[in-house]
Write a protein that holds these residues in place. Structure first.
Motif, PDB file in Angstrom:
ATOM      1  N   ARG A  84      43.354  45.528  34.784  1.00  0.00           N
ATOM      2  CA  ARG A  84      42.847  46.410  33.722  1.00  0.00           C
ATOM      3  C   ARG A  84      41.993  45.631  32.730  1.00  0.00           C
ATOM      4  O   ARG A  84      40.964  46.123  32.275  1.00  0.00           O
ATOM      5  CB  ARG A  84      44.021  47.024  32.955  1.00  0.00           C
ATOM      6  N   ALA A  85      42.444  44.426  32.398  1.00  0.00           N
ATOM      7  CA  ALA A  85      41.663  43.595  31.465  1.00  0.00           C
ATOM      8  C   ALA A  85      40.294  43.279  32.056  1.00  0.00           C
ATOM      9  O   ALA A  85      39.278  43.304  31.358  1.00  0.00           O
ATOM     10  CB  ALA A  85      42.432  42.312  31.131  1.00  0.00           C
ATOM     11  N   ALA A  86      40.272  43.006  33.367  1.00  0.00           N
ATOM     12  CA  ALA A  86      38.987  42.721  34.029  1.00  0.00           C
ATOM     13  C   ALA A  86      38.089  43.957  33.977  1.00  0.00           C
ATOM     14  O   ALA A  86      36.882  43.844  33.729  1.00  0.00           O
ATOM     15  CB  ALA A  86      39.232  42.285  35.477  1.00  0.00           C
ATOM     16  N   ASP A  87      38.658  45.142  34.200  1.00  0.00           N
ATOM     17  CA  ASP A  87      37.875  46.386  34.106  1.00  0.00           C
ATOM     18  C   ASP A  87      37.279  46.557  32.709  1.00  0.00           C
ATOM     19  O   ASP A  87      36.184  47.092  32.549  1.00  0.00           O
ATOM     20  CB  ASP A  87      38.757  47.609  34.409  1.00  0.00           C
ATOM     21  N   ARG A  88      38.033  46.119  31.694  1.00  0.00           N
ATOM     22  CA  ARG A  88      37.537  46.234  30.312  1.00  0.00           C
ATOM     23  C   ARG A  88      36.654  45.054  29.920  1.00  0.00           C
ATOM     24  O   ARG A  88      36.253  44.936  28.776  1.00  0.00           O
ATOM     25  CB  ARG A  88      38.732  46.250  29.340  1.00  0.00           C
ATOM     26  N   GLN A  89      36.423  44.145  30.887  1.00  0.00           N
ATOM     27  CA  GLN A  89      35.644  42.926  30.655  1.00  0.00           C
ATOM     28  C   GLN A  89      36.216  42.059  29.534  1.00  0.00           C
ATOM     29  O   GLN A  89      35.486  41.434  28.777  1.00  0.00           O
ATOM     30  CB  GLN A  89      34.174  43.279  30.402  1.00  0.00           C
ATOM     31  N   GLU A  90      37.557  42.029  29.469  1.00  0.00           N
ATOM     32  CA  GLU A  90      38.221  41.139  28.511  1.00  0.00           C
ATOM     33  C   GLU A  90      38.453  39.769  29.147  1.00  0.00           C
ATOM     34  O   GLU A  90      38.781  39.677  30.315  1.00  0.00           O
ATOM     35  CB  GLU A  90      39.598  41.713  28.114  1.00  0.00           C
TER      36      GLU A  90
ATOM     37  N   ILE B 125      52.069  41.687  36.105  1.00  0.00           N
ATOM     38  CA  ILE B 125      51.035  40.959  35.359  1.00  0.00           C
ATOM     39  C   ILE B 125      49.669  41.154  36.010  1.00  0.00           C
ATOM     40  O   ILE B 125      48.659  41.320  35.320  1.00  0.00           O
ATOM     41  CB  ILE B 125      51.432  39.466  35.256  1.00  0.00           C
ATOM     42  N   GLU B 126      49.634  41.175  37.345  1.00  0.00           N
ATOM     43  CA  GLU B 126      48.348  41.384  38.034  1.00  0.00           C
ATOM     44  C   GLU B 126      47.759  42.758  37.708  1.00  0.00           C
ATOM     45  O   GLU B 126      46.539  42.911  37.591  1.00  0.00           O
ATOM     46  CB  GLU B 126      48.499  41.218  39.561  1.00  0.00           C
ATOM     47  N   VAL B 127      48.617  43.756  37.562  1.00  0.00           N
ATOM     48  CA  VAL B 127      48.132  45.094  37.189  1.00  0.00           C
ATOM     49  C   VAL B 127      47.485  45.034  35.804  1.00  0.00           C
ATOM     50  O   VAL B 127      46.389  45.572  35.571  1.00  0.00           O
ATOM     51  CB  VAL B 127      49.291  46.123  37.201  1.00  0.00           C
ATOM     52  N   ILE B 128      48.145  44.344  34.882  1.00  0.00           N
ATOM     53  CA  ILE B 128      47.614  44.208  33.512  1.00  0.00           C
ATOM     54  C   ILE B 128      46.296  43.433  33.531  1.00  0.00           C
ATOM     55  O   ILE B 128      45.332  43.805  32.845  1.00  0.00           O
ATOM     56  CB  ILE B 128      48.667  43.517  32.617  1.00  0.00           C
ATOM     57  N   LEU B 129      46.219  42.387  34.364  1.00  0.00           N
ATOM     58  CA  LEU B 129      44.995  41.582  34.430  1.00  0.00           C
ATOM     59  C   LEU B 129      43.839  42.354  35.067  1.00  0.00           C
ATOM     60  O   LEU B 129      42.680  42.185  34.672  1.00  0.00           O
ATOM     61  CB  LEU B 129      45.260  40.271  35.182  1.00  0.00           C
TER      62      LEU B 129
ATOM     63  N   LYS C 179      47.983  50.284  27.339  1.00  0.00           N
ATOM     64  CA  LYS C 179      47.917  50.454  25.880  1.00  0.00           C
ATOM     65  C   LYS C 179      46.515  50.210  25.353  1.00  0.00           C
ATOM     66  O   LYS C 179      46.317  50.153  24.136  1.00  0.00           O
ATOM     67  CB  LYS C 179      48.890  49.484  25.200  1.00  0.00           C
ATOM     68  N   GLY C 180      45.542  49.969  26.244  1.00  0.00           N
ATOM     69  CA  GLY C 180      44.157  49.902  25.792  1.00  0.00           C
ATOM     70  C   GLY C 180      43.573  48.510  25.631  1.00  0.00           C
ATOM     71  O   GLY C 180      42.359  48.371  25.522  1.00  0.00           O
ATOM     72  N   SER C 181      44.418  47.468  25.610  1.00  0.00           N
ATOM     73  CA  SER C 181      43.870  46.103  25.532  1.00  0.00           C
ATOM     74  C   SER C 181      44.831  45.136  26.204  1.00  0.00           C
ATOM     75  O   SER C 181      46.031  45.422  26.334  1.00  0.00           O
ATOM     76  CB  SER C 181      43.655  45.674  24.071  1.00  0.00           C
ATOM     77  N   LEU C 182      44.297  43.981  26.609  1.00  0.00           N
ATOM     78  CA  LEU C 182      45.134  42.966  27.241  1.00  0.00           C
ATOM     79  C   LEU C 182      46.309  42.601  26.342  1.00  0.00           C
ATOM     80  O   LEU C 182      47.457  42.556  26.776  1.00  0.00           O
ATOM     81  CB  LEU C 182      44.296  41.709  27.517  1.00  0.00           C
TER      82      LEU C 182
ATOM     83  N   HIS D 107      55.668  35.548  19.443  1.00  0.00           N
ATOM     84  CA  HIS D 107      55.315  34.143  19.203  1.00  0.00           C
ATOM     85  C   HIS D 107      54.695  33.522  20.463  1.00  0.00           C
ATOM     86  O   HIS D 107      53.668  32.827  20.396  1.00  0.00           O
ATOM     87  CB  HIS D 107      56.597  33.409  18.766  1.00  0.00           C
ATOM     88  N   LEU D 108      55.293  33.785  21.626  1.00  0.00           N
ATOM     89  CA  LEU D 108      54.738  33.237  22.873  1.00  0.00           C
ATOM     90  C   LEU D 108      53.336  33.778  23.124  1.00  0.00           C
ATOM     91  O   LEU D 108      52.424  33.042  23.510  1.00  0.00           O
ATOM     92  CB  LEU D 108      55.632  33.598  24.069  1.00  0.00           C
ATOM     93  N   LEU D 109      53.137  35.072  22.906  1.00  0.00           N
ATOM     94  CA  LEU D 109      51.832  35.680  23.162  1.00  0.00           C
ATOM     95  C   LEU D 109      50.793  35.200  22.159  1.00  0.00           C
ATOM     96  O   LEU D 109      49.625  34.998  22.513  1.00  0.00           O
ATOM     97  CB  LEU D 109      51.948  37.203  23.136  1.00  0.00           C
TER      98      LEU D 109
END
Lengths: 173, 173
Positions: A122-128, A116-120, A65-68, A162-164
């Motif tokens: 992607r976040a690393a690729d986006r330098q988030e 979750i690792e897949v999402i992380l 979806k474009g962001s973490l 709320h958790l996020l």
């Protein structure tokens, strides 16, 4: 053999319902002897646990979806929706209960960790900046699963938001 | 009647083991007919679920250690120790399994919430700042229970200390 027995369970469950399933019935449909099933699985509960874990396996990678934050939000909403549905609850219970060595429960958690690792990644690729996978398990997956199993009243997507919010913006409030 | 049936389950479990329990055996020991048990509980699994919830009921209030942090630490360590033990795991599984309406699982969570409320009332008396009970369920109880059920490898008191450090001093690290 495993595939045909699993398929027999799924077919018979749809046809006669969960309560009417027996090892002889499954064996007849799969074209094996009941003793083959007892030798391989011990009893019906262990067989149901294996079938449940197969059904809980994610079919696709989490959506990008474009962001973490939006990736985690979409994934956590879908996780809640699937696991809190009557079928999801039944699979989780089956996975936990016919599981003497804990390997099926561990597999359920591994599925979540892999997504979750897949999402992380992607976040690393986006330098988030991102929490680690174990923290996301503790702060999002664990409370969601705990509420589903022990405290389901009023559980909806507001809860995962709320958790996020608590995890991703700890200094905003 | 309920008390004598529960007592019969506990005695027989100690004498012949869990696997050998049957409704007729329990009925004979409790001095009731098997049909009395089937009428009241449906099946052995539902009876075992009720017995498990009784066994999970805390026997005493949490110890008063003089501060919110040390009260929560002592309580969370004991919760982990009891629930992660083989008997604790068996009771949780029993409570979840023979529980068609979810009331026994809800009772398990209510026990934890009640203990936390006692700790929070003491913190309020000491005029300590404290998270609310739902937050403590999400941040301490839920991840502990999730790890016990799904991801028990390497689980020890270090883990609950880590959870409490994240909850009680979010700006220290």
């Amino acid at each position: 053999m495993q595939a045909s027995v699993h398929a027999a369970v799924r077919e018979l469950e749809a046809e006669v319902g969960r309560e009417a399933l027996t090892v002889p019935l499954v064996a007849a449909r799969a074209g094996v002897t009941p003793s083959t099933i007892y030798r391989r699985w011990g009893d019906l509960q262990e067989l149901m646990s294996d079938v449940a874990v197969e059904r809980l396996r994610p079919e696709t990678a989490p959506e990008d979806k474009g962001s973490l934050r939006s990736d985690l939000e979409a994934w956590a909403e879908q996780f809640l929706e699937e696991m809190a549905a009557p079928t999801g609850r039944a699979y989780i219970r089956d996975a936990l209960l016919g599981d003497p060595d804990g390997s099926n429960a561990g597999q359920c958690s591994a599925y979540a960790a892999e997504q979750i690792e897949v999402i992380l990644a992607r976040a690393a690729d986006r330098q988030e900046d991102a929490p680690d996978a174990e923290t996301i398990l503790d702060r999002v997956v664990a409370p969601t699963m705990y509420r589903i199993l022990f405290r389901p009243e009023g559980l909806d997507t507001t809860y995962v938001h709320h958790l996020l919010a608590g995890l991703l913006a700890p200094n905003d409030h």
